[in-house]
Design a protein around this motif. Structure first.
Motif, PDB file in Angstrom:
ATOM      1  N   SER A  60       0.831  -1.213   0.000  1.00 13.04           N
ATOM      2  CA  SER A  60       0.000   0.000   0.000  1.00 13.04           C
ATOM      3  C   SER A  60       0.859   1.253   0.000  1.00 13.04           C
ATOM      4  N   ILE A  61       1.928   1.245   0.795  1.00 16.52           N
ATOM      5  CA  ILE A  61       2.844   2.390   0.788  1.00 16.52           C
ATOM      6  C   ILE A  61       3.473   2.557  -0.592  1.00 16.52           C
ATOM      7  N   PRO A  99     -14.156   7.423   5.704  1.00 21.50           N
ATOM      8  CA  PRO A  99     -12.889   7.258   4.979  1.00 21.50           C
ATOM      9  C   PRO A  99     -12.748   5.891   4.322  1.00 21.50           C
ATOM     10  N   ASN A 100     -13.169   4.820   5.020  1.00 19.52           N
ATOM     11  CA  ASN A 100     -13.064   3.490   4.420  1.00 19.52           C
ATOM     12  C   ASN A 100     -13.976   3.349   3.213  1.00 19.52           C
ATOM     13  N   TYR A 124      -4.461   6.542  -5.175  1.00 22.02           N
ATOM     14  CA  TYR A 124      -5.021   7.508  -4.229  1.00 22.02           C
ATOM     15  C   TYR A 124      -5.795   6.792  -3.122  1.00 22.02           C
ATOM     16  N   SER A 125      -6.439   5.678  -3.460  1.00 20.26           N
ATOM     17  CA  SER A 125      -7.125   4.888  -2.445  1.00 20.26           C
ATOM     18  C   SER A 125      -6.152   4.349  -1.411  1.00 20.26           C
ATOM     19  N   ALA A 136      -5.978   5.110   2.690  1.00 20.47           N
ATOM     20  CA  ALA A 136      -5.908   4.027   3.670  1.00 20.47           C
ATOM     21  C   ALA A 136      -4.699   4.196   4.593  1.00 20.47           C
ATOM     22  N   ILE A 137      -3.549   4.579   4.043  1.00 17.24           N
ATOM     23  CA  ILE A 137      -2.351   4.762   4.866  1.00 17.24           C
ATOM     24  C   ILE A 137      -2.545   5.907   5.857  1.00 17.24           C
ATOM     25  N   ILE A 138      -3.115   7.010   5.395  1.00 15.17           N
ATOM     26  CA  ILE A 138      -3.336   8.150   6.286  1.00 15.17           C
ATOM     27  C   ILE A 138      -4.283   7.775   7.423  1.00 15.17           C
ATOM     28  N   MET A 139      -5.350   7.061   7.112  1.00 13.94           N
ATOM     29  CA  MET A 139      -6.296   6.663   8.156  1.00 13.94           C
ATOM     30  C   MET A 139      -5.667   5.677   9.125  1.00 13.94           C
TER      31      MET A 139
END
Length: 312
Positions: free
Chosen positions: A54-55, A268-269, A284-285, A289-292
């Protein structure tokens, strides 16, 4: 004439007073890894690898020409200036601030009532409160969604029977409260069981001493029971915070029943899900997810620190 006795021998055959032999050094043992190795492999595959991927995705962007290109932190800059993302974060933050204290308060009151020993049929009552947690979230949301219906559900039947006009629980103004009611119904029993288990391990001697001192039941609750289960309160709060930031099932299922009230960025999800599977914006998705994930970790850590300070 004095006779000296011969020196006594130790079990190893060395004379008394002699230094015991040093244990021989052996090579490093890897037996422990044999026990935790299977877990570490599964942990790396199902936890660390998805986070790393994801990162990796969040650092790229799909271009019309040339495919994916490395953009660094531009996706994160876009997320921090995205009004839809912050609208979703604000909505779950409001949900957390209102719903979590109400749910935990109800669970604590129920646990104290069951633990008091004065509740008739406490075993049946405890099972009845816990039973909604065994209902899958999809089934619970569909059940409550149909009850919320003003034309075919319980609300509509009440309006027809009494000739009144109750507000629509799935309207844009009330849908968040309706989701909070569903989540509270689902998880009160789970948190009640955590508190009840913590109450059962409190030494009975404390209650006897309080009774001899003439303490009332309210005094016993505030001075003995609640301080003794503060650790369980912190754990339940952290779990509830994580669950609030991960809110997805309930709004996703209710969206078909209330399309005008629940937007694609309601949480957010849900926003990340729609970006990925409806908008094909995988990069962008992943950023959302990483920020949340980081935001949830920070809030949970702060709550844990405050709880540990109060407990100490």
């Amino acid at each position: 004439m004095t006779v000296t006795s011969p020196p006594t021998a130790t079990p190893t055959g060395a004379p008394a007073g002699a230094r015991p032999p040093r244990p021989r050094r052996t090579g490093r043992s890897w037996k422990g890894w044999g026990f935790i190795g299977p877990f570490m492999i599964v942990f790396a595959l199902v936890f660390l690898a998805p986070i790393a991927y994801s990162i990796y995705l969040s650092l790229f962007r799909k271009q019309m020409i040339g495919g994916n290109s490395f953009v660094g932190l531009e996706n994160y800059q876009q997320a921090f200036s995205d009004p839809q993302f912050w609208s979703a974060v604000g909505r779950v933050a409001l949900f957390l601030v209102v719903q979590v204290p109400i749910m935990l308060a109800i669970a604590l009151i129920v646990a104290l009532a069951v633990d008091s020993g004065r509740l008739y049929g406490s075993n049946f009552f405890r099972i009845s409160i816990f039973l909604p947690y065994a209902v899958p979230a999809v089934v619970a949301t569909l059940m409550w969604g149909f009850m919320y219906g003003t034309r075919f559900g319980l609300v509509g039947n009440i309006n027809d029977a009494f000739g009144i006009d109750l507000p629509n629980p799935l309207s844009p103004d009330l849908v968040l409260a309706s989701i909070g009611n569903i989540v509270t119904w689902e998880f009160v029993g789970y948190n009640m069981l955590i508190f009840y288990a913590a109450l059962r391990v409190i030494p009975r001697d404390l209650y006897e001493a309080a009774e001899l001192d003439g303490a009332s039941q309210l005094r016993v609750i505030t001075a003995i029971k609640i301080p003794a289960i503060r650790g369980s309160l912190v754990v339940a709060t952290i779990f509830s915070i994580i669950g609030s930031f991960q809110l997805f099932n309930e709004p996703s299922i209710l969206k078909s029943l209330a399309p005008n009230a629940i937007t694609t960025y309601f949480t957010p999800n849900l926003y990340a899900y729609n970006l990925s599977f409806s908008g094909q914006q995988f990069n962008y998705s992943a950023t959302v997810a990483i920020i949340m994930g980081v935001l949830t970790m920070i809030v949970a850590y702060v709550v844990q620190l405050r709880g540990m300070k109060k407990e100490s």
